[in-house]
Design a protein around this motif. Structure first.
Motif, mmCIF file in Angstrom:
data_model
loop_
_atom_site.group_PDB
_atom_site.id
_atom_site.type_symbol
_atom_site.label_atom_id
_atom_site.label_comp_id
_atom_site.label_asym_id
_atom_site.label_seq_id
_atom_site.Cartn_x
_atom_site.Cartn_y
_atom_site.Cartn_z
ATOM 1 N N THR A 73 0.823 -1.126 -0.148
ATOM 2 C CA THR A 73 0.157 -0.239 -0.210
ATOM 3 C C THR A 73 1.118 1.293 -0.240
ATOM 4 O O THR A 73 0.481 2.179 -0.772
ATOM 5 C CB THR A 73 -0.969 -0.011 0.889
ATOM 6 O OG1 THR A 73 -1.597 -0.906 0.992
ATOM 7 C CG2 THR A 73 -2.219 1.046 1.734
ATOM 8 N N GLY A 74 1.892 1.180 0.658
ATOM 9 C CA GLY A 74 2.925 2.496 1.130
ATOM 10 C C GLY A 74 3.438 2.610 -0.139
ATOM 11 O O GLY A 74 4.212 3.825 -0.442
ATOM 12 N N THR A 75 4.037 1.441 -1.264
ATOM 13 C CA THR A 75 4.679 1.565 -2.173
ATOM 14 C C THR A 75 4.450 1.841 -3.564
ATOM 15 O O THR A 75 4.146 2.512 -4.232
ATOM 16 C CB THR A 75 5.701 0.459 -2.374
ATOM 17 O OG1 THR A 75 4.647 -1.083 -2.322
ATOM 18 C CG2 THR A 75 6.796 0.413 -0.873
ATOM 19 N N GLY A 87 0.977 -1.638 -10.993
ATOM 20 C CA GLY A 87 0.544 -2.429 -10.463
ATOM 21 C C GLY A 87 0.362 -4.171 -10.077
ATOM 22 O O GLY A 87 -0.721 -4.713 -10.225
ATOM 23 N N LEU A 88 1.717 -4.392 -10.726
ATOM 24 C CA LEU A 88 1.998 -5.446 -10.415
ATOM 25 C C LEU A 88 1.410 -6.385 -9.646
ATOM 26 O O LEU A 88 1.707 -5.846 -8.553
ATOM 27 C CB LEU A 88 3.833 -5.992 -11.091
ATOM 28 C CG LEU A 88 3.972 -7.420 -11.428
ATOM 29 C CD1 LEU A 88 3.539 -7.434 -12.801
ATOM 30 C CD2 LEU A 88 5.921 -7.119 -11.347
ATOM 31 N N ASP A 89 0.738 -7.487 -9.624
ATOM 32 C CA ASP A 89 0.392 -8.082 -8.413
ATOM 33 C C ASP A 89 1.496 -8.290 -7.164
ATOM 34 O O ASP A 89 2.957 -8.838 -7.634
ATOM 35 C CB ASP A 89 0.017 -9.461 -8.662
ATOM 36 C CG ASP A 89 0.738 -10.484 -9.521
ATOM 37 O OD1 ASP A 89 0.943 -11.137 -9.044
ATOM 38 O OD2 ASP A 89 0.464 -10.686 -10.627
ATOM 39 N N THR A 90 1.219 -8.102 -6.251
ATOM 40 C CA THR A 90 2.145 -9.082 -4.163
ATOM 41 C C THR A 90 2.729 -9.961 -5.612
ATOM 42 O O THR A 90 4.026 -10.540 -5.053
ATOM 43 C CB THR A 90 1.614 -9.289 -3.454
ATOM 44 O OG1 THR A 90 0.782 -7.659 -3.606
ATOM 45 C CG2 THR A 90 2.624 -9.290 -2.722
ATOM 46 N N ALA A 91 2.510 -11.257 -5.301
ATOM 47 C CA ALA A 91 2.980 -12.396 -6.206
ATOM 48 C C ALA A 91 4.299 -11.989 -6.610
ATOM 49 O O ALA A 91 5.555 -13.285 -6.519
ATOM 50 C CB ALA A 91 1.897 -13.555 -6.517
#
Length: 198
Positions: A96-98, A173-177
């Motif tokens: 969220t912060g980054t 918007g790259l996903d976390t995984a």
């Protein structure tokens, strides 16, 4: 005689910094700064100067806080190698912060070509970050977890570039995984397992 200030300077700087961080320098208006700070134009400019001076104050506040956080992050783990690996995990651990990216990097992209003072500040900021990471690399070498022949500053620059790249990728918007897998790949290449380093 001037009246004493009735506001918390650090709180105002934090609010202003967040506004510049979210919207950028050009898109932030005086009305935005008055709204987030809760101050009128006269009070705001009397305390901090014009918009540019206020921005530079906020940017310096950001880099001071960032370097303090980096010092803490690099010193907390028992082994330096673990701290360096956590550096690459940081953009994923706090997505969220980054998603706003790095205020220093954002500001350099927006203003670096037009404002020599911002560019000079960016250079000093990244040199300080490199030195802090380089000290941690040297500690990992002393602990036997990284090859002793490697240049600590060269590896520190590579790690900083990798970390900033992850921060930038998170903004797309790259996903976390996928971000986590990329961080693991970078760590495997830049920071080999202890058994491989010995």
């Amino acid at each position: 005689m001037a009246r004493p200030r009735t506001f918390d300077e650090k709180q105002v700087l934090t609010a202003v910094r967040d506004q510049f961080w979210d919207a950028g320098y050009a898109a932030t208006s005086l009305e935005d700064l008055m709204r987030v700070s809760g101050l009128g134009k006269g009070s705001l400019y009397a305390a901090f100067g014009d918009k540019r001076q206020l921005f530079l104050r906020a940017l310096r506040s950001y880099t001071e806080d960032s370097h303090e956080a980096l010092r803490k992050a690099l010193s907390e783990p028992p082994r330096a190698l673990d701290a360096l690996r956590l550096l690459l995990d940081a953009p994923i651990d706090d997505p969220t912060g980054t998603r706003r990216g790095c205020l220093m990097a954002n500001s350099t992209c927006e203003l670096g070509n037009a404002d020599p003072e911002v560019l000079a500040h960016a250079h000093r900021t990244y040199e300080t970050s490199t030195a802090l990471i380089g000290d941690c690399v040297a500690r990992a070498q002393r602990e036997g977890d990284l090859p002793s022949g490697a240049d600590p500053i060269a590896l520190a620059r590579a790690l900083l570039a990798a970390q900033q790249g992850l921060v930038f990728m998170s903004r797309t918007g790259l996903d976390t995984a996928t971000l986590a897998a990329t961080a693991q790949s970078l760590a495997a290449q830049l920071l080999p397992d202890r058994t491989d380093a010995r």
